[in-house]
Design a protein around this motif. Structure first.
Motif, PDB file in Angstrom:
ATOM      1  N   ALA A   1       0.816  -1.216   0.000  1.00  0.00           N
ATOM      2  CA  ALA A   1       0.000   0.000   0.000  1.00  0.00           C
ATOM      3  C   ALA A   1       0.848   1.263   0.000  1.00  0.00           C
ATOM      4  O   ALA A   1       0.414   2.307  -0.487  1.00  0.00           O
ATOM      5  N   THR A   2       2.052   1.191   0.544  1.00  0.00           N
ATOM      6  CA  THR A   2       2.909   2.387   0.634  1.00  0.00           C
ATOM      7  C   THR A   2       4.015   2.418  -0.403  1.00  0.00           C
ATOM      8  O   THR A   2       4.782   3.380  -0.468  1.00  0.00           O
ATOM      9  N   ASP A   3       4.119   1.403  -1.233  1.00  0.00           N
ATOM     10  CA  ASP A   3       5.215   1.298  -2.196  1.00  0.00           C
ATOM     11  C   ASP A   3       5.281   2.482  -3.157  1.00  0.00           C
ATOM     12  O   ASP A   3       6.351   3.055  -3.382  1.00  0.00           O
ATOM     13  N   ASP A   4       4.167   2.859  -3.728  1.00  0.00           N
ATOM     14  CA  ASP A   4       4.149   3.972  -4.685  1.00  0.00           C
ATOM     15  C   ASP A   4       4.577   5.277  -4.010  1.00  0.00           C
ATOM     16  O   ASP A   4       5.386   6.036  -4.548  1.00  0.00           O
ATOM     17  N   PHE A   5       4.054   5.523  -2.822  1.00  0.00           N
ATOM     18  CA  PHE A   5       4.408   6.725  -2.072  1.00  0.00           C
ATOM     19  C   PHE A   5       5.905   6.746  -1.759  1.00  0.00           C
ATOM     20  O   PHE A   5       6.588   7.752  -1.952  1.00  0.00           O
ATOM     21  N   ALA A   6       6.431   5.615  -1.301  1.00  0.00           N
ATOM     22  CA  ALA A   6       7.852   5.530  -0.967  1.00  0.00           C
ATOM     23  C   ALA A   6       8.720   5.757  -2.210  1.00  0.00           C
ATOM     24  O   ALA A   6       9.743   6.450  -2.134  1.00  0.00           O
ATOM     25  N   SER A   7       8.308   5.201  -3.323  1.00  0.00           N
ATOM     26  CA  SER A   7       9.061   5.393  -4.566  1.00  0.00           C
ATOM     27  C   SER A   7       9.097   6.860  -4.978  1.00  0.00           C
ATOM     28  O   SER A   7      10.141   7.375  -5.379  1.00  0.00           O
ATOM     29  N   LYS A   8       7.967   7.522  -4.868  1.00  0.00           N
ATOM     30  CA  LYS A   8       7.914   8.944  -5.231  1.00  0.00           C
ATOM     31  C   LYS A   8       8.774   9.783  -4.300  1.00  0.00           C
ATOM     32  O   LYS A   8       9.459  10.705  -4.738  1.00  0.00           O
ATOM     33  N   ARG A   9       8.766   9.486  -2.999  1.00  0.00           N
ATOM     34  CA  ARG A   9       9.621  10.213  -2.040  1.00  0.00           C
ATOM     35  C   ARG A   9      11.084   9.991  -2.355  1.00  0.00           C
ATOM     36  O   ARG A   9      11.892  10.908  -2.330  1.00  0.00           O
ATOM     37  N   MET A  10      11.455   8.762  -2.653  1.00  0.00           N
ATOM     38  CA  MET A  10      12.843   8.442  -2.982  1.00  0.00           C
ATOM     39  C   MET A  10      13.259   9.178  -4.260  1.00  0.00           C
ATOM     40  O   MET A  10      14.346   9.762  -4.310  1.00  0.00           O
ATOM     41  N   ASN A  11      12.407   9.162  -5.258  1.00  0.00           N
ATOM     42  CA  ASN A  11      12.731   9.853  -6.511  1.00  0.00           C
ATOM     43  C   ASN A  11      12.927  11.344  -6.288  1.00  0.00           C
ATOM     44  O   ASN A  11      13.844  11.955  -6.848  1.00  0.00           O
ATOM     45  N   ARG A  12      12.072  11.961  -5.459  1.00  0.00           N
ATOM     46  CA  ARG A  12      12.234  13.389  -5.154  1.00  0.00           C
ATOM     47  C   ARG A  12      13.557  13.650  -4.447  1.00  0.00           C
ATOM     48  O   ARG A  12      14.262  14.605  -4.747  1.00  0.00           O
ATOM     49  N   SER A  13      13.905  12.786  -3.510  1.00  0.00           N
ATOM     50  CA  SER A  13      15.150  12.953  -2.772  1.00  0.00           C
ATOM     51  C   SER A  13      16.363  12.802  -3.675  1.00  0.00           C
ATOM     52  O   SER A  13      17.303  13.600  -3.608  1.00  0.00           O
ATOM     53  N   VAL A  14      16.350  11.796  -4.524  1.00  0.00           N
ATOM     54  CA  VAL A  14      17.466  11.581  -5.444  1.00  0.00           C
ATOM     55  C   VAL A  14      17.571  12.750  -6.422  1.00  0.00           C
ATOM     56  O   VAL A  14      18.677  13.228  -6.703  1.00  0.00           O
ATOM     57  N   THR A  15      16.459  13.230  -6.901  1.00  0.00           N
ATOM     58  CA  THR A  15      16.464  14.371  -7.819  1.00  0.00           C
ATOM     59  C   THR A  15      17.087  15.588  -7.159  1.00  0.00           C
ATOM     60  O   THR A  15      17.895  16.294  -7.775  1.00  0.00           O
ATOM     61  N   ARG A  16      16.735  15.833  -5.890  1.00  0.00           N
ATOM     62  CA  ARG A  16      17.323  16.967  -5.159  1.00  0.00           C
ATOM     63  C   ARG A  16      18.832  16.805  -5.001  1.00  0.00           C
ATOM     64  O   ARG A  16      19.595  17.737  -5.190  1.00  0.00           O
TER      65      ARG A  16
END
Length: 70
Positions: free
Chosen positions: A44-59
């Motif tokens: 249930a949280t996989d998509d949310f976690a992926s988006k947070r990780m992508n934002r962090s890596v992008t930063r």
């Protein structure tokens, strides 16, 4: 939760019940049910976690050259 406002409504709808199940089972003796509930919460949280990780890596990588990364 600190990130609840960033979790899309459909994500909250799936995450809420999954989290309730884990909380309900964590003090019990049915390890199989707890394991299944944790697996459901993870899904249930996989998509949310992926988006947070992508934002962090992008930063972190902002302004960096790909050939400079090792």
């Amino acid at each position: 939760p600190a990130y609840a406002d960033r979790l899309a409504a459909d994500g909250r709808a799936a995450t809420g019940p999954a989290l309730v199940s884990v909380r309900r089972l964590v003090g019990g003796i049915d390890r199989g049910a707890l394991s299944a509930a944790v697996t459901a919460l993870n899904a249930a949280t996989d998509d949310f976690a992926s988006k947070r990780m992508n934002r962090s890596v992008t930063r972190v990588l902002a302004g960096k050259r790909v050939d400079a990364l090792e």
